[in-house]
Motif scaffolding. Sequence first.
Motif, mmCIF file in Angstrom:
data_model
loop_
_atom_site.group_PDB
_atom_site.id
_atom_site.type_symbol
_atom_site.label_atom_id
_atom_site.label_comp_id
_atom_site.label_asym_id
_atom_site.label_seq_id
_atom_site.Cartn_x
_atom_site.Cartn_y
_atom_site.Cartn_z
ATOM 1 N N CYS A 199 0.857 -1.200 0.000
ATOM 2 C CA CYS A 199 0.000 0.000 0.000
ATOM 3 C C CYS A 199 0.888 1.243 0.000
ATOM 4 N N TYR A 222 0.441 4.279 0.819
ATOM 5 C CA TYR A 222 0.380 5.155 2.000
ATOM 6 C C TYR A 222 1.170 4.550 3.157
ATOM 7 N N PHE A 223 1.161 3.229 3.249
ATOM 8 C CA PHE A 223 1.945 2.553 4.288
ATOM 9 C C PHE A 223 3.437 2.831 4.077
ATOM 10 N N CYS A 258 -1.580 6.532 8.205
ATOM 11 C CA CYS A 258 -1.819 5.116 7.877
ATOM 12 C C CYS A 258 -2.034 4.366 9.188
ATOM 13 N N ASN A 259 -3.223 3.782 9.337
ATOM 14 C CA ASN A 259 -3.543 3.062 10.584
ATOM 15 C C ASN A 259 -2.612 1.893 10.846
ATOM 16 N N LYS A 260 -2.108 1.294 9.786
ATOM 17 C CA LYS A 260 -1.225 0.136 9.964
ATOM 18 C C LYS A 260 0.139 0.587 10.502
ATOM 19 N N CYS A 308 -7.005 6.058 7.400
ATOM 20 C CA CYS A 308 -6.709 5.226 6.226
ATOM 21 C C CYS A 308 -7.028 6.004 4.956
ATOM 22 N N HIS A 318 -10.858 0.264 8.860
ATOM 23 C CA HIS A 318 -9.578 0.810 9.317
ATOM 24 C C HIS A 318 -8.432 0.492 8.367
ATOM 25 N N CYS A 319 -8.597 -0.508 7.506
ATOM 26 C CA CYS A 319 -7.495 -0.879 6.595
ATOM 27 C C CYS A 319 -8.006 -1.822 5.502
ATOM 28 N N ILE A 320 -7.537 -1.566 4.274
ATOM 29 C CA ILE A 320 -7.927 -2.427 3.141
ATOM 30 C C ILE A 320 -6.671 -2.936 2.409
ATOM 31 N N ALA A 321 -5.555 -2.997 3.148
ATOM 32 C CA ALA A 321 -4.290 -3.376 2.500
ATOM 33 C C ALA A 321 -4.277 -4.849 2.103
#
Length: 332
Positions: free
Chosen positions: A125, A127-128, A135-137, A144, A162-165
């Motif tokens: 991802c 953004y990660f 980035c929530n992760k 996110c 919260h995340c779709i990675a």
Amino acid sequence: MKSFEFTRPADAAGAVATAAKAKTAQQGANIRFIAGGTTLVDLMKLSVETPAQLVDINRLPLDKIEAQPNGGLRIGATVRNSDLANDATIKRDYSVLSQAILAGASAQLRNMATTAGNLLQRTRCVYFRDSAMPCNKREPGSGCPAITGHNRMLAVLGTSEHCIATNPSDMCVAMAALEATIHIQGPSGSRAVAIGDFHLLPGETPDRETVLEPGDLITHVELPPPKSGSKHFYLKLRDRASYEFALASAAVILEIGNGTVTSARIALGGVGTKPWRSPEAESSLVGQSANIDNFRKAAEAAMRGAKPQSENGFKVELAKRTLVRALTEVVA
Ligand SMILES: Cc1cc2nc3c(=O)[nH]c(=O)nc-3n(C[C@H](O)[C@H](O)[C@H](O)COP(=O)(O)OP(=O)(O)OC[C@H]3O[C@@H](n4cnc5c(N)ncnc54)[C@H](O)[C@@H]3O)c2cc1C
Ligand code: SF4
């Protein structure tokens, strides 16, 4: 890149004891094992990972592929991806794993990348991987941006608000279909975890990606005895023919008798937040004739729970076609 301490423990117990001093085994852990370094060093250069101490596990005796008394196979944590993919037993009895590994990365990367490191590779991802973005992760609670932003490569199965990675691994998809078991040595002893339970869905804590705790060292992966007569196939679709992550992939292992599917193990890649075993597709196929209509029904079942975002809706149909094609190839 931030400065860090580098240690080379003589044995697994020493490695575990050192890493057990970290507060977490997940994102942000200040003590990390390093194997091939192809994920970790990459992310350190981007300041996404900033460990204070690296524990080099390459000298530990974890680099063997060994037949087991029960007919299964034990794969050491530091076995290189290229050695695993080209191992004669893997090519003969677990060919879906060889095909999946060879579909990933490049020859140079596979020469460095290890079995355990591949199990723990991080999402691609964008953004990660950009420490200037929320980035929530990477930073729990920061948001996110992918959900309303660039999500073409991201997941449609197993997502949360919260995340779709996407989990990017090819190897793990084959291991999910093979029902591999991950063996872990931790501060309070050893344990075994089925691959289906090893990776976590993002839920409210996308920073927690696996069941690993501080100090946990993956020592090896075990494959169950091969099913004689089973047919294997891994198909990966991507934007270019090599050196690219999956948009959609499928690992299929079928047993067929008199034109009827007697057992099916199916996993998908490129579409899930973890390597995505599909019991829905499997139960739709077992007992049915091995034909294109039933393959399509299985693909529909596999993707029934898909939740597409603004840019990745195409993955739903692509994943179905990938699975239909993989099933068609495996019976050909
Ligand atoms: C340009 C590029 C393209 C790629 N393309 C693909 C692709 O198409 N398909 C694909 O599947 N992969 C792809 N990859 C990812 C690659 O497969 C992984 O980077 C690799 O498998 C990681 O293994 P490693 O040994 O280098 O891990 P490392 O970077 O050494 O470690 C990764 C993580 O695992 C932890 N770790 C390592 N060993 C252990 C252990 N024994 N116990 C506990 N923790 C451990 C480390 O602390 C770290 O957090 C690509 C990578 C790059 C850089
Ligand atoms: S999808 Fe996950 S990894 Fe990507 S920005 Fe959102 S929280 Fe971060």
